[in-house]
Design a protein around this motif. Structure first.
Motif, mmCIF file in Angstrom:
data_model
loop_
_atom_site.group_PDB
_atom_site.id
_atom_site.type_symbol
_atom_site.label_atom_id
_atom_site.label_comp_id
_atom_site.label_asym_id
_atom_site.label_seq_id
_atom_site.Cartn_x
_atom_site.Cartn_y
_atom_site.Cartn_z
ATOM 1 N N ALA A 184 0.827 -1.209 0.000
ATOM 2 C CA ALA A 184 0.000 0.000 0.000
ATOM 3 C C ALA A 184 0.860 1.258 0.000
ATOM 4 O O ALA A 184 0.525 2.256 -0.657
ATOM 5 N N GLN A 187 2.087 1.906 -3.505
ATOM 6 C CA GLN A 187 1.010 2.379 -4.380
ATOM 7 C C GLN A 187 0.655 3.833 -4.109
ATOM 8 O O GLN A 187 0.318 4.590 -5.021
ATOM 9 N N SER A 188 0.746 4.237 -2.853
ATOM 10 C CA SER A 188 0.363 5.608 -2.497
ATOM 11 C C SER A 188 1.465 6.621 -2.740
ATOM 12 O O SER A 188 1.197 7.810 -2.903
ATOM 13 N N SER A 189 2.723 6.145 -2.719
ATOM 14 C CA SER A 189 3.910 7.019 -2.870
ATOM 15 C C SER A 189 4.027 8.036 -1.734
ATOM 16 O O SER A 189 4.763 9.018 -1.854
ATOM 17 N N ARG A 190 3.311 7.815 -0.638
ATOM 18 C CA ARG A 190 3.436 8.712 0.511
ATOM 19 C C ARG A 190 4.782 8.467 1.191
ATOM 20 O O ARG A 190 5.311 7.351 1.168
#
Length: 243
Positions: A184, A187-190
């Motif tokens: 996750a 996918q979020s690149s946070r």
């Protein structure tokens, strides 16, 4: 080709003396005028250079055109770790650099064996920063992770940024597998911050405080890993998923 980190502003065509550390390595390798090396300043590029002169204490080089290097993870990762004692923290910093950590935060926790403050803490931080530089040289990274000043876990929890995804390595109840959380994160690149305890792990009170501050508890499986192994296993899993 020999590769050295230099704390210098680099530019094409620059002729300059190398800093003492890099010059010493060039001399140890018995390089000669005309030999090629690579320099990097941590800003994201490699700089081919040619040795011009070799002296007893000075090495002069001519810098070529920069070559952009992209060997970083696809998201910013900070490793916040309860400092393991002895040489284990050195090993952790070295391997975390090789695996792509963008920053390393040494933490003082309830169960910490290594307890640093003041001048001694800063001296250790500078030592660990040098370890990170050497690991970046060896691994081909063009960016060097920043080793932050030693701070307490309580201070770290109070300074948390809610925009980050924060994962807590935990042995407590309600802990889920790390793999879905890492997927996750990619996918979020946070920005991602990973928290791991010292020898003996975080205390129950610290674990609860991290959860209350918004950290997601995750586990790597049923085995209890050493303080220096657990965060690296998490980072290696992330690096593997990132490709």
């Amino acid at each position: 080709m020999p590769r050295f980190h230099v704390d210098l502003p680099l530019s094409p065509g620059l002729e300059t003396a190398l800093p003492s550390g890099a010059a010493r390595h060039v001399q140890v390798l018995r390089l000669q005028p005309g030999d090629s090396i690579v320099l990097f300043d941590g800003a994201g590029s490699d700089w081919p250079a040619q040795v011009l002169q070799m002296g007893r204490s000075e090495v002069r080089v001519r810098v070529g055109a920069p070559v952009a290097v992209e060997r970083e993870l696809p998201l910013a990762v900070t490793l916040a770790v309860g400092m393991p004692a002895n040489e284990r923290m050195d090993w952790l910093v070295e391997k975390a650099t090789e695996l792509g950590a963008g920053a390393i935060e040494p933490l003082l926790c309830e169960r910490s064996v290594l307890r640093l403050s003041g001048e001694r803490a800063e001296k250790k931080r500078l030592h660990w920063q040098a370890v990170a530089i050497a690991a970046a040289e060896q691994s081909g990274r063009a960016r060097v992770p920043l080793v932050a000043p030693v701070t307490s876990l309580a201070h770290r929890l109070a300074a948390d940024d809610p925009r980050e995804l924060r994962l807590l390595l935990s042995l407590g109840d309600g802990t889920g597998p790390a793999l879905p959380a890492l997927q996750a994160a990619l996918q979020s690149s946070r920005p991602l911050r990973l928290l791991s305890g010292p020898e003996g792990g975080l205390s129950p009170a610290e674990d609860l405080a991290a959860r209350a501050a918004g950290w997601l508890p995750v586990t790597l499986g049923p085995r209890v890993l050493r303080a220096e192994t657990a965060p690296l296993a998490l980072l290696a899993t992330l690096a593997s998923l990132a490709g």
